[in-house]
Design a protein around this motif. Structure first.
Motif: not given
Length: 452
Positions: A28, A55, A58-59, A61-62, A339, A345, A348
């Motif tokens: 972030e 996935m 999430e990336f 949003q962060k 990432w 990760k 996941e």
């Protein structure tokens, strides 16, 4: 006084820890200056890319970075990327197959990771740990001339998938250890009542040459080219392997010559065939009750041994930052590449259907037990053969580079492999294609592998 000193010392320690925590690297924090940036990339319609797409929220949003992807058939991906690079387009991330990386690097389309890290030192994740990638993957898929350009992504190995129920009904408790057993013992008993023992993706083009032919050339000790880059197709070992493939064809579905990966996977998933050799990336398709009828009977094993041993291939890609975009998009692209291929990760990614190139993923016993394809895949990735040998990969990239540049009539500087390492930009000569055409009368056999 002594107590006061202890309290003061403790205060200093806690203050130091707090200061360290406040300045610890985070995605972030690193992405603050890149919020609102859009990066574009091409994805394939395969499980590893669908895993990354799951996935993505999430990336985004962060970081506030938008990753726009276009799903393109593999056969069209290189051409679409090359056109974008040639026109100074907007792709910020290059999806690079191992047979393209030389062309992309020599053409100046992708940025070495060292350059990225020097330019954006605050974007380097402390736990990036390039050594955690299997060395073979980092070298074959992400590097060119000892320079690392990309991080391995969607990397997979060749495995034997089989229907346990069909094998058991034919009297077999385990899959074949050797190709000879598959042909002579298993195949006759499994081919009956409209069902077949085996399906081998054999569609003409790269699928046929790289996935079909090589599965029977390498395990027999053969090769496409010899040490002098001349055709090795008439070598007795190469011929023996290809002849074995022809014998096995009678135990495959009638339309096998038009089977690509999806057709082969579907034939096993629907109970039409008992065994296939396919990439580990397709495990999630075969294990999904939405796409497979054999979920409870799915077995996974290494590919069978040939006379020269077990020689499964490795396939896959790397993700690289492109040179054509501005620094804002370069930085955002690097954050995404780090990432999506990170240690954090990796599990996941596998759970969503991908295959990780991280060695650490294969060290968790509970995780390995949950995914039966992981142990054989990890063993192969650690010791296997890249889908295209290094020398041939260099020839492939050279010919493609020459085709694109239009240099077909220059002379060859020498017969040593070092000649392939010439700096084309300073020499202004692109001799390799014409040299191969003159020296190799059977170049058409090589062109089958190279494709357009």
């Amino acid at each position: 006084m002594k107590r006061l000193l202890c309290m003061l010392g403790a205060a200093v320690v806690f203050a130091s820890v707090g200061l360290s925590a406040a300045h610890a690297w985070s995605l972030e924090e690193a992405a603050k200056d890149y919020k609102g940036t859009e990066v574009k990339v091409i994805f394939l319609d395969r499980p590893g890319y669908r895993a990354a797409i799951k996935m993505l929220p999430e990336f985004e949003q962060k970081t506030g970075i938008k990753v726009s992807y276009e799903i393109v058939p593999y056969e069209n991906t290189r051409e679409k990327e090359v056109l974008d690079f040639s026109a100074q387009g907007d792709l910020a991330i290059a999806l690079v197959d191992l047979v393209w990386i030389g062309e992309f690097a020599e053409s100046g389309w992708i940025v070495p990771i060292d350059d990225i890290q020097k330019k954006f030192p605050k974007l380097i994740e402390p736990d990036l740990d390039e050594k955690d990638f299997f060395p073979l993957l980092l070298n074959a898929f992400g590097s060119w001339n000892n320079v690392v350009y990309g991080l391995p992504f969607d990397n997979y190995s060749g495995l034997l998938y089989y229907n346990k129920a069909m094998l058991k009904a034919a009297g077999f408790d385990s899959p074949p250890e050797t190709w000879d057993q598959l042909l002579n013992d298993y195949a006759p008993k499994l081919t009956k009542d409209g069902k077949y023992a085996f399906a081998l993706q054999s569609r003409r083009g790269e699928t046929q040459s790289c996935d079909s032919f090589m599965r029977f050339i390498w395990p027999w000790g053969g090769s496409l080219l010899d040490a002098k880059f001349k055709s090795n197709l008439m070598n007795p070992k190469t011929q023996e392997g290809l002849e074995f493939r022809e014998k096995l064809m009678k135990y495959m579905p009638p339309l096998i010559v038009d089977f690509d990966h999806n057709e082969a996977v579907n034939a096993l998933a629907q109970g039409q065939v008992a065994m296939i050799t396919e990439w580990s990336a397709f495990y999630s398709t075969l294990a999904d009750p939405k796409t497979s009828k054999i979920v409870n009977d799915l077995g996974v094993a290494p590919e069978p041994k040939g006379p020269d041993g077990r020689k499964p291939a490795l396939g896959g890609f790397s993700l690289c930052v492109t040179t054509q975009v501005d620094d804002k998009r370069k930085g955002a692209a690097w954050l995404f590449i780090q990432w999506v291929t990170s240690k954090a990760k990796a599990k996941e990614y596998v759970e969503n259907g991908g295959v990780s190139g991280r060695q650490s993923t294969y060290m968790d016993k509970d995780f390995v037990a949950k995914y039966p394809f992981v142990p054989p895949n990890g063993g192969i990735v650690a010791t296997g053969c890249s889908r295209i040998p290094a020398a041939f990969r260099r020839v492939a990239s050279t010919i493609r580079h020459c085709r694109r540049m239009g240099h077909e009539n220059d002379g060859w500087p020498g017969d040593s492999e070092a000649g392939f390492g010439r700096n084309w930009e300073t020499s202004g000569r692109h001799p390799e294609k014409s040299w191969l055409l003159r020296r190799e009368k059977n170049i058409s056999s090589v062109a089958v592998v190279l494709g357009p």
